[in-house]
Design a protein around this motif. Structure first.
Motif, PDB file in Angstrom:
ATOM      1  N   SER A  69       0.823  -1.215   0.000  1.00  0.00           N
ATOM      2  CA  SER A  69       0.000   0.000   0.000  1.00  0.00           C
ATOM      3  C   SER A  69       0.860   1.270   0.000  1.00  0.00           C
ATOM      4  O   SER A  69       0.420   2.312  -0.481  1.00  0.00           O
ATOM      5  N   ALA A  70       2.095   1.183   0.498  1.00  0.00           N
ATOM      6  CA  ALA A  70       2.973   2.358   0.539  1.00  0.00           C
ATOM      7  C   ALA A  70       3.649   2.641  -0.801  1.00  0.00           C
ATOM      8  O   ALA A  70       4.025   3.775  -1.072  1.00  0.00           O
ATOM      9  N   CYS A  71       3.782   1.647  -1.636  1.00  0.00           N
ATOM     10  CA  CYS A  71       4.527   1.797  -2.891  1.00  0.00           C
ATOM     11  C   CYS A  71       3.786   2.720  -3.858  1.00  0.00           C
ATOM     12  O   CYS A  71       2.663   2.426  -4.272  1.00  0.00           O
ATOM     13  N   PRO A  72       4.416   3.833  -4.243  1.00  0.00           N
ATOM     14  CA  PRO A  72       3.734   4.794  -5.114  1.00  0.00           C
ATOM     15  C   PRO A  72       3.657   4.381  -6.592  1.00  0.00           C
ATOM     16  O   PRO A  72       2.866   4.934  -7.348  1.00  0.00           O
ATOM     17  N   THR A  73       4.465   3.393  -6.989  1.00  0.00           N
ATOM     18  CA  THR A  73       4.493   3.019  -8.410  1.00  0.00           C
ATOM     19  C   THR A  73       3.782   1.703  -8.714  1.00  0.00           C
ATOM     20  O   THR A  73       3.635   1.345  -9.880  1.00  0.00           O
ATOM     21  N   GLY A  74       3.389   0.986  -7.669  1.00  0.00           N
ATOM     22  CA  GLY A  74       2.783  -0.325  -7.881  1.00  0.00           C
ATOM     23  C   GLY A  74       3.804  -1.423  -8.095  1.00  0.00           C
ATOM     24  O   GLY A  74       3.457  -2.540  -8.481  1.00  0.00           O
ATOM     25  N   CYS A  98       8.688   1.473   0.561  1.00  0.00           N
ATOM     26  CA  CYS A  98       8.305   0.155   1.074  1.00  0.00           C
ATOM     27  C   CYS A  98       9.213  -0.267   2.230  1.00  0.00           C
ATOM     28  O   CYS A  98       8.756  -0.909   3.176  1.00  0.00           O
ATOM     29  N   ILE A  99      10.470   0.099   2.148  1.00  0.00           N
ATOM     30  CA  ILE A  99      11.417  -0.224   3.221  1.00  0.00           C
ATOM     31  C   ILE A  99      10.975   0.459   4.506  1.00  0.00           C
ATOM     32  O   ILE A  99      10.966  -0.142   5.582  1.00  0.00           O
ATOM     33  N   SER A 100      10.584   1.723   4.399  1.00  0.00           N
ATOM     34  CA  SER A 100      10.121   2.470   5.577  1.00  0.00           C
ATOM     35  C   SER A 100       8.809   1.924   6.114  1.00  0.00           C
ATOM     36  O   SER A 100       8.567   1.973   7.318  1.00  0.00           O
ATOM     37  N   ALA A 101       7.961   1.416   5.232  1.00  0.00           N
ATOM     38  CA  ALA A 101       6.627   0.974   5.643  1.00  0.00           C
ATOM     39  C   ALA A 101       6.618  -0.381   6.332  1.00  0.00           C
ATOM     40  O   ALA A 101       5.745  -0.654   7.147  1.00  0.00           O
ATOM     41  N   CYS A 102       7.585  -1.231   6.037  1.00  0.00           N
ATOM     42  CA  CYS A 102       7.574  -2.600   6.573  1.00  0.00           C
ATOM     43  C   CYS A 102       8.151  -2.636   7.985  1.00  0.00           C
ATOM     44  O   CYS A 102       9.312  -2.308   8.196  1.00  0.00           O
ATOM     45  N   ALA A 106      11.642  -6.436   5.816  1.00  0.00           N
ATOM     46  CA  ALA A 106      11.720  -7.412   4.722  1.00  0.00           C
ATOM     47  C   ALA A 106      12.234  -6.806   3.417  1.00  0.00           C
ATOM     48  O   ALA A 106      13.133  -7.371   2.804  1.00  0.00           O
ATOM     49  N   PRO A 107      11.716  -5.672   2.964  1.00  0.00           N
ATOM     50  CA  PRO A 107      12.288  -5.079   1.753  1.00  0.00           C
ATOM     51  C   PRO A 107      13.704  -4.580   2.044  1.00  0.00           C
ATOM     52  O   PRO A 107      13.951  -3.944   3.065  1.00  0.00           O
ATOM     53  N   GLN A 108      14.617  -4.895   1.155  1.00  0.00           N
ATOM     54  CA  GLN A 108      16.028  -4.550   1.338  1.00  0.00           C
ATOM     55  C   GLN A 108      16.510  -3.746   0.133  1.00  0.00           C
ATOM     56  O   GLN A 108      16.077  -3.987  -0.996  1.00  0.00           O
ATOM     57  N   TRP A 109      17.428  -2.840   0.360  1.00  0.00           N
ATOM     58  CA  TRP A 109      17.986  -2.004  -0.699  1.00  0.00           C
ATOM     59  C   TRP A 109      19.084  -2.774  -1.429  1.00  0.00           C
ATOM     60  O   TRP A 109      19.986  -3.335  -0.811  1.00  0.00           O
ATOM     61  N   ASN A 110      18.997  -2.808  -2.746  1.00  0.00           N
ATOM     62  CA  ASN A 110      20.027  -3.425  -3.572  1.00  0.00           C
ATOM     63  C   ASN A 110      20.847  -2.308  -4.217  1.00  0.00           C
ATOM     64  O   ASN A 110      20.397  -1.686  -5.181  1.00  0.00           O
ATOM     65  N   PRO A 111      22.055  -2.038  -3.700  1.00  0.00           N
ATOM     66  CA  PRO A 111      22.855  -0.926  -4.219  1.00  0.00           C
ATOM     67  C   PRO A 111      23.312  -1.123  -5.669  1.00  0.00           C
ATOM     68  O   PRO A 111      23.560  -0.149  -6.366  1.00  0.00           O
TER      69      PRO A 111
END
Length: 171
Positions: A69-74, A98-102, A106-111
């Motif tokens: 629900s937080a993701c602005p792009t779907g 999504c990282i902030s919302a979870c 669970a969502p992780q940043w892939n540099p």
């Protein structure tokens, strides 16, 4: 909620991190993101002996996932067929909402891609009739994967066996 559940028998886990490594290899991830993680608890002293336990932390594939629900792009989506939450990589713009919302991280940043990655139960493997990569490489067999009702039955049996062994040891 997902039709699937990834169960960890924490009594069998030795904290070898093989599940993390296999997950990263399967998803071709660089240093940093860990879609599944082993969290060390302890050491704690129990009966004057140091004890440690290890908790397996994948995505929980929530019934109403905040990341979706937080993701602005779907880009963060939930499959209607089985409830698996996943990232549609071509839609992700790397905003990290999504990282902030979870609440579970669970969502992780892939540099290396500038996008988000997360546990999706290796849905590409599931769609081929295979188990998630982490389950296939677990050296102690502490990870089990399947339908929620089957995993619930495994948990009940495990608990019943533990209770029975305690009752039998008190005689």
């Amino acid at each position: 909620m997902s039709q699937y559940y990834l169960f960890q028998d924490s009594r069998k886990c030795i904290g070898c991190h093989a599940c993390e490594i296999q997950c990263k290899a399967n998803k071709d991830l660089p240093e940093g993101p860990k879609p599944c993680q082993i969290i060390q608890v302890g050491p704690k002293f129990i009966n004057n002996l140091p004890k440690m336990s290890f908790i397996f932390m994948p995505c929980f594939h929530c019934e109403d996932p905040w990341c979706v629900s937080a993701c602005p792009t779907g880009a963060m989506q939930q499959r209607s067929s089985d409830g698996i939450v996943f990232v549609q990589q071509d839609l992700c713009v790397g905003c990290k909402t999504c990282i902030s919302a979870c609440p579970w991280g669970a969502p992780q940043w892939n540099p290396s891609t500038g996008k988000v990655v997360k546990c999706d139960y290796c849905m590409d493997r599931l769609d081929q009739g295979l188990e998630p990569a982490c389950v296939t490489t677990c050296t102690t067999g502490c990870l089990k994967f399947g339908k929620v009702e089957d995993m619930t039955q495994i948990r009940r049996q495990r608990h019943a066996q533990a209770v029975a062994s305690l009752e039998n040891s008190s005689f």
